[in-house]
Write a protein that holds these residues in place. Structure first.
Motif, PDB file in Angstrom:
ATOM      1  N   MET A   1     -27.887 -78.509  -1.014  1.00 32.18           N
ATOM      2  CA  MET A   1     -28.228 -78.089  -2.367  1.00 32.18           C
ATOM      3  C   MET A   1     -27.370 -76.895  -2.749  1.00 32.18           C
ATOM      4  O   MET A   1     -27.402 -76.431  -3.878  1.00 32.18           O
ATOM      5  CB  MET A   1     -29.711 -77.767  -2.466  1.00 32.18           C
ATOM      6  CG  MET A   1     -30.588 -78.998  -2.265  1.00 32.18           C
ATOM      7  SD  MET A   1     -32.331 -78.671  -2.435  1.00 32.18           S
ATOM      8  CE  MET A   1     -32.496 -78.542  -4.213  1.00 32.18           C
TER       9      MET A   1
ATOM     10  N   ARG B   1     -37.867 -81.390  -1.899  1.00 34.43           N
ATOM     11  CA  ARG B   1     -36.930 -80.708  -2.792  1.00 34.43           C
ATOM     12  C   ARG B   1     -37.617 -79.664  -3.660  1.00 34.43           C
ATOM     13  O   ARG B   1     -37.033 -78.651  -3.994  1.00 34.43           O
ATOM     14  CB  ARG B   1     -36.202 -81.713  -3.682  1.00 34.43           C
ATOM     15  CG  ARG B   1     -35.154 -82.474  -2.952  1.00 34.43           C
ATOM     16  CD  ARG B   1     -34.253 -83.308  -3.804  1.00 34.43           C
ATOM     17  NE  ARG B   1     -34.714 -83.585  -5.163  1.00 34.43           N
ATOM     18  CZ  ARG B   1     -34.153 -84.455  -5.964  1.00 34.43           C
ATOM     19  NH1 ARG B   1     -33.124 -85.161  -5.554  1.00 34.43           N
ATOM     20  NH2 ARG B   1     -34.609 -84.662  -7.166  1.00 34.43           N
TER      21      ARG B   1
ATOM     22  N   ARG C   1     -36.569 -75.711  -4.399  1.00 33.40           N
ATOM     23  CA  ARG C   1     -36.379 -75.140  -5.739  1.00 33.40           C
ATOM     24  C   ARG C   1     -37.239 -73.887  -5.916  1.00 33.40           C
ATOM     25  O   ARG C   1     -36.794 -72.889  -6.499  1.00 33.40           O
ATOM     26  CB  ARG C   1     -36.724 -76.169  -6.813  1.00 33.40           C
ATOM     27  CG  ARG C   1     -35.671 -77.223  -6.994  1.00 33.40           C
ATOM     28  CD  ARG C   1     -35.940 -78.071  -8.234  1.00 33.40           C
ATOM     29  NE  ARG C   1     -35.106 -79.239  -8.202  1.00 33.40           N
ATOM     30  CZ  ARG C   1     -35.526 -80.468  -7.941  1.00 33.40           C
ATOM     31  NH1 ARG C   1     -36.801 -80.719  -7.739  1.00 33.40           N
ATOM     32  NH2 ARG C   1     -34.685 -81.484  -7.920  1.00 33.40           N
TER      33      ARG C   1
ATOM     34  N   TRP D   1     -31.578 -80.305   1.576  1.00 37.21           N
ATOM     35  CA  TRP D   1     -32.657 -81.277   1.409  1.00 37.21           C
ATOM     36  C   TRP D   1     -32.484 -82.374   2.443  1.00 37.21           C
ATOM     37  O   TRP D   1     -31.437 -83.014   2.527  1.00 37.21           O
ATOM     38  CB  TRP D   1     -32.625 -81.843  -0.008  1.00 37.21           C
ATOM     39  CG  TRP D   1     -33.601 -82.945  -0.252  1.00 37.21           C
ATOM     40  CD1 TRP D   1     -34.934 -82.954   0.029  1.00 37.21           C
ATOM     41  CD2 TRP D   1     -33.312 -84.205  -0.859  1.00 37.21           C
ATOM     42  NE1 TRP D   1     -35.498 -84.146  -0.359  1.00 37.21           N
ATOM     43  CE2 TRP D   1     -34.521 -84.934  -0.903  1.00 37.21           C
ATOM     44  CE3 TRP D   1     -32.158 -84.791  -1.358  1.00 37.21           C
ATOM     45  CZ2 TRP D   1     -34.605 -86.214  -1.435  1.00 37.21           C
ATOM     46  CZ3 TRP D   1     -32.248 -86.062  -1.887  1.00 37.21           C
ATOM     47  CH2 TRP D   1     -33.463 -86.757  -1.925  1.00 37.21           C
TER      48      TRP D   1
END
Length: 183
Positions: free
Chosen positions: A11, A158, A162, A175
């Protein structure tokens, strides 16, 4: 026959370079063997003593303490049923032990033990309804994680990644995703 392949999707663009910079690979769940259970403090201390990067798994207890253990269900590793996220930390700490007699480690013990600054790969393990508590418990440790240039955070969830980024973590995120084939 069941086959599982786990993929790591960066990510952050620098996650691949972080992993490439770790010599000797990453010891999955610490340096464990028949005398040191996976994710136990003795297994992690053994990896640190040999200056070997290690991965550890984090779960959050009902009262917001981070525990280093792979499964939410404590049965496989301790022989006693119970779900980390449904128990208070003192119940886990005093009522559950690995086969070698060691306790399920608090994450702060792992961070303190890592006085050599060995790179860490921290896998955040989620459980329904606990993502917010997990992120709040983990956030104070972000700045304390040694070797920020080589340590990273991974998860199969995920959304938790975040949330960690939104709280201000600059550690590389990855991820995890898997494909399962049944023959």
């Amino acid at each position: 026959m069941t086959s599982v392949t786990v993929y790591l999707y960066p990510m952050d663009k620098n996650l691949k370079s972080v992993f490439a910079s770790i010599e000797g690979g990453v010891n999955h769940r610490g340096l464990h063997d028949l005398t040191r259970p996976e994710n136990s403090l003795p297994a992690i201390e053994a990896a640190i003593a040999e200056n070997r990067a290690f991965e550890c798994d984090l779960h959050v207890s009902k009262d917001g303490r981070l525990f280093v253990i792979h499964d939410s269900d404590l049965l496989r590793m301790t022989g006693k049923p119970g779900i980390v996220e449904e128990l208070d930390s003192e119940v886990i700490r005093n009522g559950y032990r690995y086969e070698d007699g060691s306790r399920v480690a608090f994450f702060d013990e792992v961070v303190s033990a890592n006085d050599k600054g060995v790179p860490m790969v921290i896998e955040l393990k989620t459980h329904p309804g606990t993502n917010g508590l997990l992120v709040e418990a983990f956030h104070p440790f972000i700045a304390k994680i040694p070797d920020q240039g080589k340590s990273s955070i991974i998860s199969f969830d995920r959304d938790i990644l975040r949330m960690v980024r939104e709280k201000g973590s600059s550690l590389p995120l990855g991820w995890l995703h898997y494909n399962k084939t049944v023959r």
